[in-house]
Structures are given as structure tokens and as C-alpha cells.
Design a protein around this motif. Sequence first.
Motif, short mmCIF file in Angstrom:
data_model
loop_
_atom_site.label_atom_id
_atom_site.label_comp_id
_atom_site.label_asym_id
_atom_site.label_seq_id
_atom_site.Cartn_x
_atom_site.Cartn_y
_atom_site.Cartn_z
N LEU A 58 0.78 -1.29 -0.02
CA LEU A 58 0.06 -0.12 0.15
C LEU A 58 0.69 1.34 0.14
CD1 LEU A 58 -2.79 1.51 0.16
CD2 LEU A 58 -2.39 1.18 2.67
N VAL A 59 1.92 1.27 0.88
CA VAL A 59 2.82 2.34 0.81
C VAL A 59 3.59 2.49 -0.42
CG1 VAL A 59 5.11 3.31 2.18
CG2 VAL A 59 3.33 2.29 3.46
N ALA A 60 3.67 1.41 -1.09
CA ALA A 60 4.59 1.69 -2.42
C ALA A 60 3.51 2.19 -3.58
CB ALA A 60 5.09 0.46 -2.77
N ALA A 61 2.40 1.74 -3.35
CA ALA A 61 1.21 2.02 -4.33
C ALA A 61 1.07 3.43 -4.19
CB ALA A 61 -0.07 1.28 -4.14
N ILE A 62 0.81 4.08 -3.02
CA ILE A 62 0.88 5.38 -2.82
C ILE A 62 1.86 6.16 -3.26
CG2 ILE A 62 0.49 7.48 -1.04
CD1 ILE A 62 -1.09 5.09 0.78
N TRP A 63 2.92 5.96 -3.13
CA TRP A 63 4.45 6.44 -3.66
C TRP A 63 4.37 6.51 -5.17
CZ3 TRP A 63 8.37 8.30 -0.50
CH2 TRP A 63 9.34 8.72 -1.20
#
Length: 159
Positions: free
Chosen positions: A28-33
Motif C-alpha cells: 500500500l505504501v509503495a502504491a501511494i508512493w
Amino acid sequence: MAILSDETWKRHANPWSVWTRYAAFPVLVAAIWSRMWLGWGAIVPVTIVVAWLIWNPRAFPPPASTNNWASKAVLGERIWVALKRDEVPPHHRIAPRVAGLFSAAGALALVFGLVVFDAVVTVLAMLLVVVAKTWFVDRMVWLFDDMKDSKPEYRSWLY
């Protein structure tokens, strides 16, 4: 989590549910990034991960056994969300709240890191959230172990 049905709680107690939720957080963090490269197109991977997190407690069958750390964590969390705080044994009231505060602090830092695209802040904040969540989840195992014999219903969850 309080709105889960009995059947969904049983399915969520599958260790695959627990560990794939853990794995989904950095995704999720990577997707937001990814909005750095994808712009508004980042909505697609973010939506996919959020949809997975919503569906995850229902995605797996009930486990063959709940006598493991991950299952007990879910069973303890089930007790935690169902009880009024004064019904929780006193020695189980503080640590989950402190873990929640650390998680909230990490989440705020994570949002900051993601907004300003600071990789160091983002990674450290994500680690703080994961460590705090792990501490909370481990406390739920302790809560379940301490309370499993207090009600026949709780004891029936362990097999």
C-alpha cells in the motif's frame, strides 16, 4: 473489525489472512508512493490494495487449527473489540493503547513522508507502524491466552 460476522472472524483467524495483511501494508505504501511516476494513475494500485485489505478477512477458509500465534492474535482482537475497556483485565489495558499511540505517531509521520516524497521518513515511519502493530497483535495473543478459559465461547475458538 467490530462489524465482522462470526463466520468472517473464523476466516480471518486463518494465518494466511494475518500474514497477507502484513504483507499488504508495504505494498500500500509503495502504491501511494507510485503517484510520483503514475500521477493520478496511482489510484489504480491504491484501490487494488485497499480492496484487498477489505476483502482479506473473508478471503481464506477457517484454519485447520487456531493453535498458533497468528490465529490467537485475531481471536484476542475479537475479544478486545467486543469488550468494554473495564471488562478487559487491568494488565491488558495499557500496552495495546500505547502500541496504538505509537502506530498513530508512525502513521502521521508516514503521511508526511508520502506527501513530501521523503524516502527515509516514509520507510522509518512504515517500520514504526509495523512494529507497533506487531506489539499490539502480540498483546492480543496474550489477552486471548489469559481469557480463553473465562468463557466457553472463547475456549471453543481454540482447536
